[in-house]
Design an enzyme around this catalytic site. Sequence first.
Site, PDB file in Angstrom:
ATOM      1  N   CYS A 176       0.802  -1.229   0.000  1.00  0.00           N
ATOM      2  CA  CYS A 176       0.000   0.000   0.000  1.00  0.00           C
ATOM      3  C   CYS A 176       0.833   1.277   0.000  1.00  0.00           C
ATOM      4  O   CYS A 176       0.286   2.359  -0.210  1.00  0.00           O
ATOM      5  CB  CYS A 176      -0.931   0.011   1.213  1.00  0.00           C
ATOM      6  SG  CYS A 176      -2.115  -1.354   1.246  1.00  0.00           S
ATOM      7  N   HIS A 210      -2.100  19.911   6.245  1.00  0.00           N
ATOM      8  CA  HIS A 210      -3.069  18.865   5.927  1.00  0.00           C
ATOM      9  C   HIS A 210      -2.380  17.500   5.954  1.00  0.00           C
ATOM     10  O   HIS A 210      -1.262  17.351   5.461  1.00  0.00           O
ATOM     11  CB  HIS A 210      -3.694  19.106   4.550  1.00  0.00           C
ATOM     12  CG  HIS A 210      -4.286  20.475   4.387  1.00  0.00           C
ATOM     13  ND1 HIS A 210      -5.473  20.846   4.985  1.00  0.00           N
ATOM     14  CD2 HIS A 210      -3.822  21.568   3.718  1.00  0.00           C
ATOM     15  CE1 HIS A 210      -5.739  22.104   4.678  1.00  0.00           C
ATOM     16  NE2 HIS A 210      -4.753  22.561   3.910  1.00  0.00           N
ATOM     17  N   HIS A 250      12.449   1.525   5.178  1.00  0.00           N
ATOM     18  CA  HIS A 250      12.250   0.090   4.940  1.00  0.00           C
ATOM     19  C   HIS A 250      12.888  -0.691   6.086  1.00  0.00           C
ATOM     20  O   HIS A 250      14.092  -0.621   6.296  1.00  0.00           O
ATOM     21  CB  HIS A 250      12.909  -0.295   3.606  1.00  0.00           C
ATOM     22  CG  HIS A 250      12.403  -1.567   3.013  1.00  0.00           C
ATOM     23  ND1 HIS A 250      12.262  -2.738   3.738  1.00  0.00           N
ATOM     24  CD2 HIS A 250      11.992  -1.867   1.751  1.00  0.00           C
ATOM     25  CE1 HIS A 250      11.799  -3.693   2.954  1.00  0.00           C
ATOM     26  NE2 HIS A 250      11.626  -3.188   1.740  1.00  0.00           N
ATOM     27  N   ASN A 252     -10.402   0.834   1.811  1.00  0.00           N
ATOM     28  CA  ASN A 252      -8.953   0.843   1.613  1.00  0.00           C
ATOM     29  C   ASN A 252      -8.682   0.541   0.142  1.00  0.00           C
ATOM     30  O   ASN A 252      -8.774  -0.599  -0.294  1.00  0.00           O
ATOM     31  CB  ASN A 252      -8.293  -0.206   2.511  1.00  0.00           C
ATOM     32  CG  ASN A 252      -6.780  -0.243   2.364  1.00  0.00           C
ATOM     33  OD1 ASN A 252      -6.219   0.406   1.496  1.00  0.00           O
ATOM     34  ND2 ASN A 252      -6.130  -1.025   3.218  1.00  0.00           N
ATOM     35  N   HIS A 309      -2.673   7.116   5.099  1.00  0.00           N
ATOM     36  CA  HIS A 309      -3.204   5.965   4.366  1.00  0.00           C
ATOM     37  C   HIS A 309      -4.395   5.348   5.092  1.00  0.00           C
ATOM     38  O   HIS A 309      -4.320   5.008   6.280  1.00  0.00           O
ATOM     39  CB  HIS A 309      -2.096   4.926   4.205  1.00  0.00           C
ATOM     40  CG  HIS A 309      -2.585   3.597   3.738  1.00  0.00           C
ATOM     41  ND1 HIS A 309      -3.346   3.433   2.606  1.00  0.00           N
ATOM     42  CD2 HIS A 309      -2.431   2.346   4.265  1.00  0.00           C
ATOM     43  CE1 HIS A 309      -3.632   2.158   2.459  1.00  0.00           C
ATOM     44  NE2 HIS A 309      -3.093   1.478   3.443  1.00  0.00           N
ATOM     45  N   HIS A 348     -14.406   5.493   4.944  1.00  0.00           N
ATOM     46  CA  HIS A 348     -15.850   5.276   4.994  1.00  0.00           C
ATOM     47  C   HIS A 348     -16.467   5.237   3.601  1.00  0.00           C
ATOM     48  O   HIS A 348     -17.289   4.368   3.297  1.00  0.00           O
ATOM     49  CB  HIS A 348     -16.502   6.381   5.822  1.00  0.00           C
ATOM     50  CG  HIS A 348     -17.982   6.207   6.024  1.00  0.00           C
ATOM     51  ND1 HIS A 348     -18.903   6.708   5.136  1.00  0.00           N
ATOM     52  CD2 HIS A 348     -18.682   5.571   7.002  1.00  0.00           C
ATOM     53  CE1 HIS A 348     -20.127   6.397   5.568  1.00  0.00           C
ATOM     54  NE2 HIS A 348     -20.019   5.711   6.683  1.00  0.00           N
TER      55      HIS A 348
END
Length: 487
Positions: A219, A382, A298, A419, A386, A415
């Site tokens: 993702c 802002h 990572h 995802n 994720h 909502h």
Amino acid sequence: MANVKLLYHYLITHFFKLFFLPLIALVATKASSLTQEDFHNLWFHLQHNLLTLTILFAIFTFGSTVYFLTRPRPVYLVDYSCHLPPAHQKITVQMIRDNIKKNLEINPSLRLLGEESSLDFFYRVLERSGLGEETYLPNALHSVPPLQNMAAAREETEQVIFDAIDNLLTNTKVNTREIGIIILNSSTFNPTPSLSAMVVNKYKLRSNIKSINLGGMGCSAGVIAIDLAKDLLQVHKNTYALVVSTENISRNAYAGDNKSMIVANCLFRLGGAAILLSNKSEDRRRSKYKLLHTVRTHTGADDKSFRCVQQEDDDKGKTGISLTKDITSVAGRTITKNIATLGPLVLPMSEKLLFFKTYLRKKYFDDKIKHYVPDFKRAIDHFCIHAGGRALIDELEKSLGLSPVDVEPSRSTLHRFGNTSSSSIWYELAYTEAKGRMKKGNKAWQIALGSGFKCNSAVWVALRDVNPSVNSPWEHCIDKYPVKLDL
């Protein structure tokens, strides 16, 4: 105490202005008292020291040349487009229940696990997931039985990618022959020819295009693609980079009863985004944002990090995405490392000093005191976290000291769209624009997590007051949000 801290932040942030203003005033006062004879003397001195003047001029010219040749080229985000699936692909909880019931009549693959069935577990997770009643699933998963073949997967991917790119090209009016770089990321669906080749074929992109297909990166791959595009745009002059972020769920929906694999079925939904980047100076005027920073972390060298999100077969040979119990601690540690790298790049000096002071106290005097958590709201306007799940958003809201408004784009995206993997951060940025909150000079932080385990960040600055693009995914429902969830 709050007023004292505000005064401290003001003094540190404006230290150089406060220091140099009196100095400039002093120099101006001295300069105003110089006579015409003083200026004649200065000119006479320079005329008789041509060697010194020539050396100074050469140093200035050389330094200016080196600066302009080696400075990083600015990377502009011209525009982006998020895929809005057609209404017939919407899925409600009741529709999911009905489809499962029909599928069980055909193939009862969900059996009881001890005292609790995997089906009950699925419904409980779904109810607490934070997803609404208007998310989307591809046609293949609306079918009974579901279609999990190559043709169905291609149909889904083509729908998402082509729609997003078509809308982007319409809005930007860019000729596809001007695109010099194409980067496409899709984690679990990587056919041959590649998806990036599919885009080259569909839009007849030029033969010398730099085509890259990223797979298996989870993702957080959307920010990886942006970072890679940024590096390529430093090398290739006057060109556009097309970045496409998507994920395929037709072929990768899990049809077994392993609880660690069922969670993914509850969260992942249909979506994707196409982004157009440019390094052309003339594109600054029409671009929405300028890229300031990308930071990639990572932690895959650690075994727990590497295995906490993994595609594998269950004991019946059914393939799915397994989430281990270590994922929470791994995510927390990876996020902390990413923030530690990003902080010095974006935080004001006042926050850096407070962090350094706490670090010294903890290291040399009292190791029991807590680490100082920087106030990122002093640097970022802002936040696009994720939309990986309600728990992830809750944790980052708490650890970063954010307000409900700060995480509103993430909760609303989860909502409304679920995802959507690597593209979720673009739905969140689109939400902020649709609410009319993105003003010139505002900074937006996109933070994404993914398998490996990775945490990647991108920070953008708005070049103008940003309005939502035509066919924004929020244009028909923005007034409904935020919604109050009783979870």
